[in-house]
Design an enzyme around this catalytic site. Structure first.
Site: not given
Length: 455
Positions: A72-73, A76, A149, A253, A343-345
């Site tokens: 994950r980034h 941010r 990000r 999404e 990303h977290d997703s």
């Protein structure tokens, strides 16, 4: 394709910001070491001695052969700016961010450089990387989603991982847009599928959504919701646990409307503000919260991600392109290190699709996919000549994030083993090569079964 959309000027700018971030990291480390005020009434769960932080990356008697990381980034700014609902849902002023909405912050860059340096030392200690490693072509791959990000996170990580090399960051879409590999969109939807997926989501998560009542009350009190312009003009009401409406559409999404979505935006901003703002009371708009209360605030955004992306019918759909990409990297004999930044997703849906069992993340207020978290697949050769895999979540603790701690072998990030319901670890906490790859094959095949069952 290498560096699609990144021009020389942007590379120079990122290199310059990398230097600034490292300087900030050092300054913060000097000024903040031991200086964070204690939270009155805190249960101290967020403070840990180095020896208390779990670590499980190395395996005596095994030789490290390759590593694949899904990240994950790092930190941010909130996804929306002050002119969004965030600007009207509280009478308080938010933290003055060092980046535009949704972009990596200066602290985020510094923290990611620290993580890259930690991985470099680990890989050198295990003999996978020589000192000052300059990879041969195809040996290392750094591939990020095209959002600012994620590209920036990959660059900062790489600057710590390979400081003596000029390794490119690869991405495949126009800069600051979503790459289909990392985009957690539904690529197959029919009426029958949407009905079944929503039923599964509600069966799995209705009780959890209803249990957020206390979390909502805490969040409302912290932001002084009833004193906000949005509450007074009626554009936002009190948070409810039973007003979630789902939208499942092809090539989009998974989405929802209702209190959970609104509260998630605030929870996300509050969590990020806690990481960035030195004074924890100021981060909580004048409230003296303990770690358990910060966890309760972060739990809202954690559950939001679970609800949208982690039901089996959804996770195997949205994660399908990324699962294929990861399996390709796991089986690439030329590659010894892969870093995929999303990303977290992405992390949540991949874990769900693979059937990961519940886990606990000590010393983190985000309990599912903390900011900057790495899902690490490490390949080991045993003394029996067989190949094995370890699967871990590696993350900076809340204290490390807030202090911008430099990471070392002694002061290391946390590392937690991930277990799966359908395969078993050996006595050393490792999976056989066949079992690990079968998880991916089954998760990828689940997409085909979904398209056949709900056509």
């Amino acid at each position: 394709m290498r560096e699609n959309g990144v021009n020389r000027k942007y590379k120079i700018l990122l290199a310059f910001t990398s230097v600034l971030a490292i300087c900030l990291m050092i300054l913060l480390g000097l000024s903040m070491s031991g200086a964070l005020p204690a939270l009155s009434g805190t249960d101290k769960s967020g403070t840990a001695a180095a020896e208390d932080i779990p670590e499980s990356l190395s395996h005596e008697g095994y030789t490290l052969e390759k590593v694949v990381v899904l990240s994950r980034h790092n930190i941010r700014s909130p996804l929306s700016g002050g002119d969004s609902i965030l600007g009207t849902i509280t009478p308080h002023e938010w933290f003055e961010w060092t980046s535009a909405a949704s972009q990596l912050s200066v602290r985020g860059g510094a923290l990611e450089t620290c993580m890259g340096q930690y991985f470099r030392k680990w890989l050198e200690d295990e003999g996978l990387f020589p000192e000052n490693y300059q990879p041969e072509e195809e040996a290392v791959r750094i591939y990020a989603n095209a959002k600012q990000r994620t590209v920036a996170t990959a660059r900062f990580f790489t600057s710590g991982l390979l400081p003596a090399a000029d390794e490119d960051v690869e991405y495949h879409a126009e800069f600051d847009t979503m790459d289909p590999v990392f985009n957690p969109r539904l690529t197959f939807v029919t009426d029958a599928y949407a009905e079944a997926a929503e039923a599964q989501i509600r069966e799995m998560y209705t009780d959890d959504m209803e249990s957020l009542k206390d979390n909502y009350e805490l969040l409302s009190d912290v932001i002084d919701l009833e004193e906000s312009a949005a509450f007074k003009d009626g554009s936002v009401g009190a948070f409810a646990t039973d007003d979630t409406v789902f939208t499942l559409e092809k090539d989009k999404e998974p989405a929802m409307s209702g209190s959970l979505k609104t509260a998630c935006s605030v929870s996300d901003a509050m969590t990020l503000q806690y990481y960035e703002e030195r004074d924890p009371v100021k981060a909580a708009f004048g409230n003296d919260l303990n770690e358990e209360q910060w966890e309760a605030i972060a739990e809202i955004k954690d559950l939001y991600g679970d609800v949208l992306f982690c039901a089996p019918l959804v996770s195997c759909n949205v994660a399908n392109p990324l699962l294929k990409e990861m399996l390709s990297e796991l089986t690439n004999d030329e590659r010894i290190f892969t870093f995929l930044c999303g990303h977290d997703s992405n992390v949540a849906s991949v874990l769900a699709a693979l059937g990961a069992e519940d886990y606990d993340l000590p010393f983190a207020i985000e309990k599912k996919t903390p900011i900057g978290v790495k899902l690490v697949f490490s390949n080991w050769k045993g003394q029996d000549g067989e190949e094995y895999w370890d699967v871990d979540l590696v993350y900076q603790t809340t204290e490390q994030l807030r202090n911008t701690d430099i990471l070392t072998e002694k002061d290391h990030p946390a590392s937690v083993d991930i277990s799966f319901g359908t395969i078993e670890m050996n006595e050393d906490g490792l999976y056989t090569d066949e079992d690990l790859k079968s998880l991916f094959t089954q998760a990828i095949g689940a997409y085909d079964r979904i398209t056949a069952d709900y056509k």
